[in-house]
Design an enzyme around this catalytic site. Structure first.
Site, mmCIF file in Angstrom:
data_model
loop_
_atom_site.group_PDB
_atom_site.id
_atom_site.type_symbol
_atom_site.label_atom_id
_atom_site.label_comp_id
_atom_site.label_asym_id
_atom_site.label_seq_id
_atom_site.Cartn_x
_atom_site.Cartn_y
_atom_site.Cartn_z
ATOM 1 N N ASN A 222 27.491 63.943 84.460
ATOM 2 C CA ASN A 222 28.750 64.681 84.341
ATOM 3 C C ASN A 222 28.352 66.137 84.585
ATOM 4 O OD1 ASN A 222 30.294 62.431 83.739
ATOM 5 N ND2 ASN A 222 29.918 62.616 81.546
ATOM 6 N N GLU A 303 35.305 58.457 85.658
ATOM 7 C CA GLU A 303 35.505 59.149 84.384
ATOM 8 C C GLU A 303 35.808 60.640 84.575
ATOM 9 O OE1 GLU A 303 32.004 58.145 82.042
ATOM 10 O OE2 GLU A 303 32.941 56.261 81.463
ATOM 11 N N ARG A 336 25.787 56.984 92.389
ATOM 12 C CA ARG A 336 26.022 55.992 91.335
ATOM 13 C C ARG A 336 27.195 55.059 91.661
ATOM 14 N NH1 ARG A 336 27.095 57.840 86.037
ATOM 15 N NH2 ARG A 336 25.563 56.594 84.925
ATOM 16 N N ASP A 377 28.912 48.581 80.918
ATOM 17 C CA ASP A 377 28.383 49.881 80.539
ATOM 18 C C ASP A 377 27.329 49.786 79.447
ATOM 19 O OD1 ASP A 377 28.023 52.552 80.294
ATOM 20 O OD2 ASP A 377 29.881 52.954 79.220
ATOM 21 N N GLU A 405 22.939 54.379 73.202
ATOM 22 C CA GLU A 405 24.358 54.696 73.000
ATOM 23 C C GLU A 405 25.102 53.556 72.299
ATOM 24 O OE1 GLU A 405 26.424 55.585 76.644
ATOM 25 O OE2 GLU A 405 28.380 55.587 75.676
ATOM 26 N N HIS A 531 31.758 45.775 74.090
ATOM 27 C CA HIS A 531 32.614 46.952 73.986
ATOM 28 C C HIS A 531 33.587 46.904 72.804
ATOM 29 C CE1 HIS A 531 34.453 50.620 75.260
ATOM 30 N NE2 HIS A 531 33.769 50.648 76.385
HETATM 31 O O1 GCW Z 1 27.992 54.959 79.083
HETATM 32 C C1 GCW Z 1 29.009 55.792 79.521
HETATM 33 C C2 GCW Z 1 28.984 56.929 78.583
HETATM 34 C C3 GCW Z 1 29.296 58.258 79.190
HETATM 35 C C4 GCW Z 1 28.493 58.409 80.461
HETATM 36 C C5 GCW Z 1 28.895 57.304 81.412
HETATM 37 C C6 GCW Z 1 28.097 57.319 82.705
HETATM 38 C C7 GCW Z 1 27.464 60.327 81.399
HETATM 39 O O2 GCW Z 1 29.809 56.672 77.503
HETATM 40 O O3 GCW Z 1 28.982 59.238 78.260
HETATM 41 O O4 GCW Z 1 28.630 59.664 81.053
HETATM 42 O O5 GCW Z 1 28.666 56.066 80.836
HETATM 43 O O6 GCW Z 1 27.145 56.572 82.783
HETATM 44 O O7 GCW Z 1 28.440 58.065 83.592
#
Ligand code: GCW
Length: 714
Positions: A222, A303, A336, A377, A405, A531
């Site tokens: 980000n 996102e 990505r 994710d 995470e 999730h």
């Molecule tokens: O796992 C999710 C996370 C985001 C992250 C996103 C990603 C950097 O919650 O915080 O952003 O994936 O991989 O881009």
């Protein structure tokens, strides 16, 4: 006398207490096996390092510190070959060419060999390699052999990395925070750079080199365009200079809208001539600061991040404009594939494949598509991402998440070697591809191969927050070098280096680590659930999350619990995500009977009363798994308590306290999930299991506004 004695005791106590984890696995304390100690002293009595380059000087320092610590003596440093010489020199050096060395397999650019030879009656150990980087890797390998107390035959090694680029992705922001970082703030002190080079940067580079990591992406995906301005590039250059001797190249994240934000252009359209030229100029500028700059990582149209789709262009158009700019310098783009949009009316787990598969073959040769291990994710458990093996003409790289995470952040002991291995060993069922690991390695076009891990490193004294989180950094690096190593072997190496070679410590800690992955899956997301964690911060359970501005961020979207059953139907009667896998695998995942139970609720909506392999109904099995997870944490705690005398006090206590927290969190997960799902199953918790002592309302009322690592909202 008394005063002296007290002082001595104090120093001793301090020495023991100072085991704070800073030294990671590179502790280099004197080895305990006295027989081996005297043998090693003879074997490594003289250090002969051929050359004076920055890397060779780093090797020299590492060997001096390592051998002095491990063997408690200082080797001589004579440029002679005598019995006991440890010679470090590249294959093309004169001193190596004069020796009688047999190397059986060709070594790749970063490969190395360690050989024990007898030369003119003298017993010599040689570390050699085609290039200096290999010498560095060989050096750390040799130190590891000593540190883990290996005997004779172990000192005959030929090793080359299977994957070329082995990279850490830091999600570090320029303001010092770390997205999804649970070990304090960023390690990078942007404010004091370039003037101040923290010793931590060097120790970070050493640790990475010791496990073969050769690249670091300094900034968050980000992204902030400011990192591409001269004021920051100067700082980046200083870091690159610090890392270079350790074979580590620096990469940055590129914000797609940088031409607008820092270039003051009206657009970032990748097909606009001015934009194309802007990226070329920018890249030229970057290479003036960092001549061996590695390239960019880009998160686009995901996102809230800008990307080529803002201009109705494809991901390939976006990636290629950067790739063309980087090409003259051999730089690469890691683009990505983590893309999804709540406005797209399809299962979120299908969207990356839908988006990228049609672009197969459309990327420049210096683009590599970076794919998360699973299609959602970084969940505690996901099937592998269906893009692996499916893109025949585009190289893909793996993205793992080392930072936890979704796996207990920095309070839970979870050894991720098992997770990484499970993914890498998964069969794609594409005959020409083999396992997921093979797809990373065997890319036919002979283009770049790479693997990345989202770092778990921060400013905490022990680098990773949880003392055991260090093992995940370690395991990532070791598997990036060779994904065929076993996760248990890696755990054993790590324990021996980080804790002790004492067999009780080694066996018990390896067992704790080896069991820990299945345990966390049991108390968080058994049977393929996913999730269902806390909103935004992802801390703790929250299967009740619903009615948010994005459905694909809610828990109910994923578990679909209702009075009939639970699970996401991804078969042909549901979202048909199964069809994104190779036909055989599609058939396996798509069949209620054949689908491995670990992925059951990932692919199927299953009735509460359906029978599982254990003979239990789904409801019963779900309860048993949640409860088993907690029992397993209790076991971990007990096993750890037995290690008081074979581990140092400071880290012993640290881990003990965290295991207590993990226990409470496991109970919290179990109770919250069982009570919540019970509102749908409408069945009692099996009578052999104790009832939760708190109510569902209580768990639903918990809030954690300042949980660490939180993602800023956009
Ligand atoms: O796992 C999710 C996370 C985001 C992250 C996103 C990603 C950097 O919650 O915080 O952003 O994936 O991989 O881009």
């Amino acid at each position: 006398m008394r005063i002296v004695l007290v002082a001595f005791v104090l120093i001793q106590t301090f020495a023991v207490q100072a085991e704070d984890g800073y030294r990671l696995w590179l502790r280099y304390d004197k080895i305990g096996n006295t027989r081996l100690l005297s043998q090693y002293k003879k074997d490594f009595s003289n250090l002969y390092i051929d050359g004076q380059s920055a890397t060779q000087l780093a090797i020299k320092t590492e060997l001096e510190t390592g051998l002095t610590g491990l063997l408690d003596f200082k080797p001589t440093q004579k440029k002679t070959i005598s019995t006991g010489t440890l010679l470090v020199a590249t294959l093309d050096s004169e001193v190596i060419r004069k020796l009688n060395l047999t190397i059986t397999k060709p070594l790749t650019k970063e490969g190395f060999a360690i050989k024990r030879i007898t030369q003119a009656g003298k017993s010599v150990t040689v570390i050699t390699a085609p290039a200096e980087a290999g010498l560095l890797y060989g050096t750390f390998y040799l130190l590891r052999l000593i540190q883990t107390e290996q005997v004779g035959g172990a000192f005959d090694v030929e090793s080359s990395p299977r994957i070329q680029l082995r990279i850490l992705n830091h999600w570090d922001n320029l303001d010092g925070t770390v997205e999804r970082g649970y070990a304090g703030f960023s390690l990078w002190n942007w404010h004091k750079l370039p003037g101040y080079i923290d010793q931590r940067y060097i120790d970070y580079a050493r640790a990475n080199a010791s496990i073969g990591i050769n690249g670091t992406v300094l900034t968050n995906v980000n992204a902030n365009a400011l990192v591409l301005t001269p004021a920051y590039l100067e700082k980046v250059a200083a870091m690159a200079d610090a890392f270079r001797p350790y074979g580590i190249r620096v990469y940055l994240t590129a914000r797609f809208s940088a031409p607008i934000e820092i270039g003051k252009l009206p657009t970032a359209d990748p097909l606009n001539e001015e934009v194309i030229q802007w990226w070329k100029n920018k890249v030229n500028e970057v290479y003036k600061y960092v001549p061996d700059f590695g390239g960019f990582v880009v998160k686009a149209n995901s996102e809230g991040q800008p990307g080529p789709q803002n201009y109705n262009r494809t991901h390939a158009d976006g990636a290629n404009v950067l790739a063309d700019a980087l090409k003259p310098y051999d730089g690469i783009v890691m683009w990505r594939a983590f893309v999804y949009d709540n406005k797209v009316p399809d299962d979120r787990t299908k969207q990356a494949y839908n988006e990228f598969k049609p672009l197969d073959g459309k990327f420049r040769s210096n683009v590599i598509v970076q794919v998360k291990n699973g299609p959602l994710d970084f969940q505690p458990r996901e099937p592998f991402h269906p893009l692996f093996g499916a893109m025949k003409h585009t190289p893909l790289m793996m993205e793992f998440q080392i930072t936890q995470e979704y796996l207990g952040q920095s309070t839970n002991l979870v050894y991720l070697g098992n997770l990484f291995k499970e993914v890498l060993d998964s069969e794609t069922y594409y005959p020409e591809s083999g396992t997921v690991g093979n797809t990373l390695y065997n890319h036919k076009t002979n283009s770049v191969t790479a693997i990345a891990g989202v770092a778990n490193i921060g400013s905490d004294r022990n680098w990773c927050g949880h003392p055991f989180a260090q093992s995940n950094w370690y395991a990532f690096g070791r598997l990036a070098w060779d994904y065929e190593l076993s996760s248990k072997q890696i755990a054993e190496e790590w324990v021996r280096m980080t804790y002790s070679n004492n067999p009780l410590a080694v066996n018990s800690i390896v067992k704790i680590m080896d069991d820990s992955y299945e345990t966390v899956v049991n108390y968080m997301t058994p049977l393929g659930l996913h999730h269902i964690m806390g909103w935004n911060h992802h801390y703790g359970p929250a299967p009740w999350i619903k009615d948010k501005h994005r459905a694909d961020w809610t828990s109910v979207y994923y578990h679909n619990a209702d009075t009939t059953g639970i699970g996401f139907n991804r078969t042909h009667s549901g979202s048909n995500a199964v069809s994104q896998y190779a036909p055989e695998l599609h058939a396996i995942f798509g069949s209620r009977e054949a689908c491995p139970e670990k992925y059951l609720l990932w692919f199927h909506h299953v009735g509460w009363n359906e029978t599982l392999k254990s003979g239990n109904t789904l409801w019963e099995e779900l309860c048993f798994r949640y409860y088993r997870g907690v029992t397993e944490v209790e076991q971990m705690e007990k096993q750890w308590e037995l290690l008081k005398d074979v581990t140092d006090g400071q880290r012993f206590k640290h881990v003990s306290q965290l295991l207590k927290i993990q226990h409470q969190e496991a109970v919290w997960w179990r109770n919250a999930c069982v009570l919540y799902f019970q509102t749908f199953s409408k069945q009692p918790i099996p009578s052999v299991l104790p009832k939760p002592d708190k109510t569902l309302d209580y768990y639903m009322s918990l809030e954690f506004p300042y949980a660490p690592g939180i993602k800023p909202q956009w």
